[in-house]
Design a protein around this motif. Structure first.
Motif, PDB file in Angstrom:
ATOM      1  N   ARG A 208       0.803  -1.214   0.000  1.00 45.03           N
ATOM      2  CA  ARG A 208       0.000   0.000   0.000  1.00 45.03           C
ATOM      3  C   ARG A 208       0.843   1.274   0.000  1.00 45.03           C
ATOM      4  O   ARG A 208       0.294   2.365  -0.088  1.00 45.03           O
ATOM      5  CB  ARG A 208      -0.925   0.006   1.224  1.00 45.03           C
ATOM      6  CG  ARG A 208      -1.962  -1.096   1.206  1.00 45.03           C
ATOM      7  CD  ARG A 208      -2.953  -0.934   0.069  1.00 45.03           C
ATOM      8  NE  ARG A 208      -3.773   0.275   0.220  1.00 45.03           N
ATOM      9  CZ  ARG A 208      -4.634   0.717  -0.677  1.00 45.03           C
ATOM     10  NH1 ARG A 208      -4.749   0.092  -1.836  1.00 45.03           N
ATOM     11  NH2 ARG A 208      -5.354   1.796  -0.446  1.00 45.03           N
ATOM     12  N   ARG A 209       2.143   1.150   0.139  1.00 40.88           N
ATOM     13  CA  ARG A 209       3.018   2.311  -0.002  1.00 40.88           C
ATOM     14  C   ARG A 209       3.971   2.052  -1.155  1.00 40.88           C
ATOM     15  O   ARG A 209       4.615   0.996  -1.202  1.00 40.88           O
ATOM     16  CB  ARG A 209       3.793   2.576   1.293  1.00 40.88           C
ATOM     17  CG  ARG A 209       4.492   3.922   1.280  1.00 40.88           C
ATOM     18  CD  ARG A 209       5.134   4.303   2.592  1.00 40.88           C
ATOM     19  NE  ARG A 209       5.321   5.749   2.637  1.00 40.88           N
ATOM     20  CZ  ARG A 209       6.119   6.373   3.494  1.00 40.88           C
ATOM     21  NH1 ARG A 209       6.789   5.699   4.405  1.00 40.88           N
ATOM     22  NH2 ARG A 209       6.230   7.685   3.454  1.00 40.88           N
TER      23      ARG A 209
ATOM     24  N   ILE B 127       5.877  -2.415   1.089  1.00 42.58           N
ATOM     25  CA  ILE B 127       6.048  -1.492  -0.037  1.00 42.58           C
ATOM     26  C   ILE B 127       5.748  -2.210  -1.342  1.00 42.58           C
ATOM     27  O   ILE B 127       5.810  -3.437  -1.431  1.00 42.58           O
ATOM     28  CB  ILE B 127       7.473  -0.893  -0.120  1.00 42.58           C
ATOM     29  CG1 ILE B 127       8.534  -1.997  -0.276  1.00 42.58           C
ATOM     30  CG2 ILE B 127       7.770   0.022   1.041  1.00 42.58           C
ATOM     31  CD1 ILE B 127       9.920  -1.466  -0.626  1.00 42.58           C
TER      32      ILE B 127
ATOM     33  N   THR C  96      -3.026   3.330  -4.543  1.00 40.37           N
ATOM     34  CA  THR C  96      -2.583   4.092  -3.383  1.00 40.37           C
ATOM     35  C   THR C  96      -2.106   5.462  -3.823  1.00 40.37           C
ATOM     36  O   THR C  96      -1.637   5.637  -4.961  1.00 40.37           O
ATOM     37  CB  THR C  96      -1.450   3.376  -2.632  1.00 40.37           C
ATOM     38  OG1 THR C  96      -1.065   4.154  -1.498  1.00 40.37           O
ATOM     39  CG2 THR C  96      -0.233   3.169  -3.522  1.00 40.37           C
TER      40      THR C  96
ATOM     41  N   ASP D 133       0.066   7.017  -1.642  1.00 38.06           N
ATOM     42  CA  ASP D 133       1.249   7.152  -0.792  1.00 38.06           C
ATOM     43  C   ASP D 133       2.482   6.711  -1.574  1.00 38.06           C
ATOM     44  O   ASP D 133       2.753   5.520  -1.711  1.00 38.06           O
ATOM     45  CB  ASP D 133       1.072   6.314   0.474  1.00 38.06           C
ATOM     46  CG  ASP D 133       2.189   6.553   1.485  1.00 38.06           C
ATOM     47  OD1 ASP D 133       3.128   7.314   1.182  1.00 38.06           O
ATOM     48  OD2 ASP D 133       2.122   5.968   2.582  1.00 38.06           O
TER      49      ASP D 133
ATOM     50  N   SER E 208       5.416  11.513  -0.385  1.00 38.49           N
ATOM     51  CA  SER E 208       5.391  11.498   1.075  1.00 38.49           C
ATOM     52  C   SER E 208       6.778  11.444   1.703  1.00 38.49           C
ATOM     53  O   SER E 208       6.900  11.560   2.924  1.00 38.49           O
ATOM     54  CB  SER E 208       4.567  10.305   1.567  1.00 38.49           C
ATOM     55  OG  SER E 208       5.129   9.076   1.111  1.00 38.49           O
TER      56      SER E 208
ATOM     57  N   CYS F  45       9.384   2.350   6.489  1.00 42.45           N
ATOM     58  CA  CYS F  45       8.215   1.472   6.379  1.00 42.45           C
ATOM     59  C   CYS F  45       7.901   0.802   7.705  1.00 42.45           C
ATOM     60  O   CYS F  45       7.302  -0.256   7.747  1.00 42.45           O
ATOM     61  CB  CYS F  45       8.448   0.430   5.295  1.00 42.45           C
ATOM     62  SG  CYS F  45       8.878   1.149   3.696  1.00 42.45           S
TER      63      CYS F  45
END
Length: 244
Positions: free
Chosen positions: A26-27, A60, A108, A110, A135, A244
């Motif tokens: 999600r990142r 990640i 996402t 991010d 970010s 993370c």
């Protein structure tokens, strides 16, 4: 590990551009290649392998893009305005085309940036120019003064791609400064072979961040730490543990 390869037309660069994605997290970690490099260099030099625990666990997802450095930063014997206009077209390719594409593909918003050497130059520059899109960054062994590539030339676009200049010139109360204070900014440089003038640029960025009360982490490794892949393979997972 899930991977996907893409080759898509860029209206900013008027050509096809290639990129590759890894994982499902999600990142997103957006990777810029070293000078004149390609999207596959990061994998070929073992960086995806050392990041695999973070990718496989879903912490990640990685997107590796191509560069146009060979037409912008590198050919110092060519017209400087044309070179920096090519860099600016690449900037808009990333911000106007790749970022929305990442949102679509990776589900996402991010996104943090990273890269080694010239890739780190891009990573920090993109974050600082568009903190609304990114970010954070992990910038390893980058040069942050555009005069290294444009020693006898300065214009609005060179200035806009030279972090040591535009951060120095940015007012303390600029809205971006407040945004920087809420971004994860990591800059690393060794003190060994081939790390000059990157050491000086990192020192200057540390001074500028401190002056504007921006809590960036500017980290210097030892005199045995040189400007090369074996050290970047050690540094990346070290900093990913904090990112993370």
């Amino acid at each position: 590990m899930n991977t996907s390869y893409y080759k898509e037309y860029s209206y900013n660069l008027n050509r096809d551009m290639e990129f590759k994605t890894y994982g499902w997290g999600r990142r997103v970690m957006l990777v810029f290649p070293c000078q004149n490099g390609r999207f596959f260099d990061y994998e070929d030099h073992g960086m995806i392998e050392v990041a695999a625990p973070y990718i496989d666990s879903g912490r990640i997802q990685v997107v590796c893009v191509d560069s146009v450095d060979a037409e912008s930063w590198s050919p110092m014997d060519r017209d400087p305005r044309q070179r920096i206009e090519t860099q600016e077209a690449y900037f808009h390719y990333i911000t106007d085309e790749m970022v929305p594409r990442i949102h679509e593909l990776c589900h996402t918003n991010d996104i943090f940036t990273t890269g080694n050497s010239m890739g780190a130059t891009h990573a920090l520059n993109f974050l600082l120019r568009r903190p609304d899109l990114f970010s954070g960054c992990i910038a390893l062994s980058g040069a942050y003064n555009a005069r290294l590539f444009f020693p006898d030339y300065m214009d609005d676009l060179v200035y806009a791609n030279s972090p040591v200049d535009y951060i120095e010139g940015m007012p303390y109360d600029h809205p971006y400064v407040e945004m920087y204070r809420h971004r994860d900014i990591i800059i690393c440089c060794g003190r060994g072979a081939w790390e000059y003038p990157m050491q000086d640029d990192a020192e200057r960025m540390k001074e500028l961040f401190a002056y504007k009360n921006i809590p960036a982490w500017v980290d210097f490794w030892g005199t045995d730490v040189c400007h090369d892949w074996p050290w970047w393979r050690r540094q990346l997972p070290y900093y990913l543990n904090y990112m993370c």
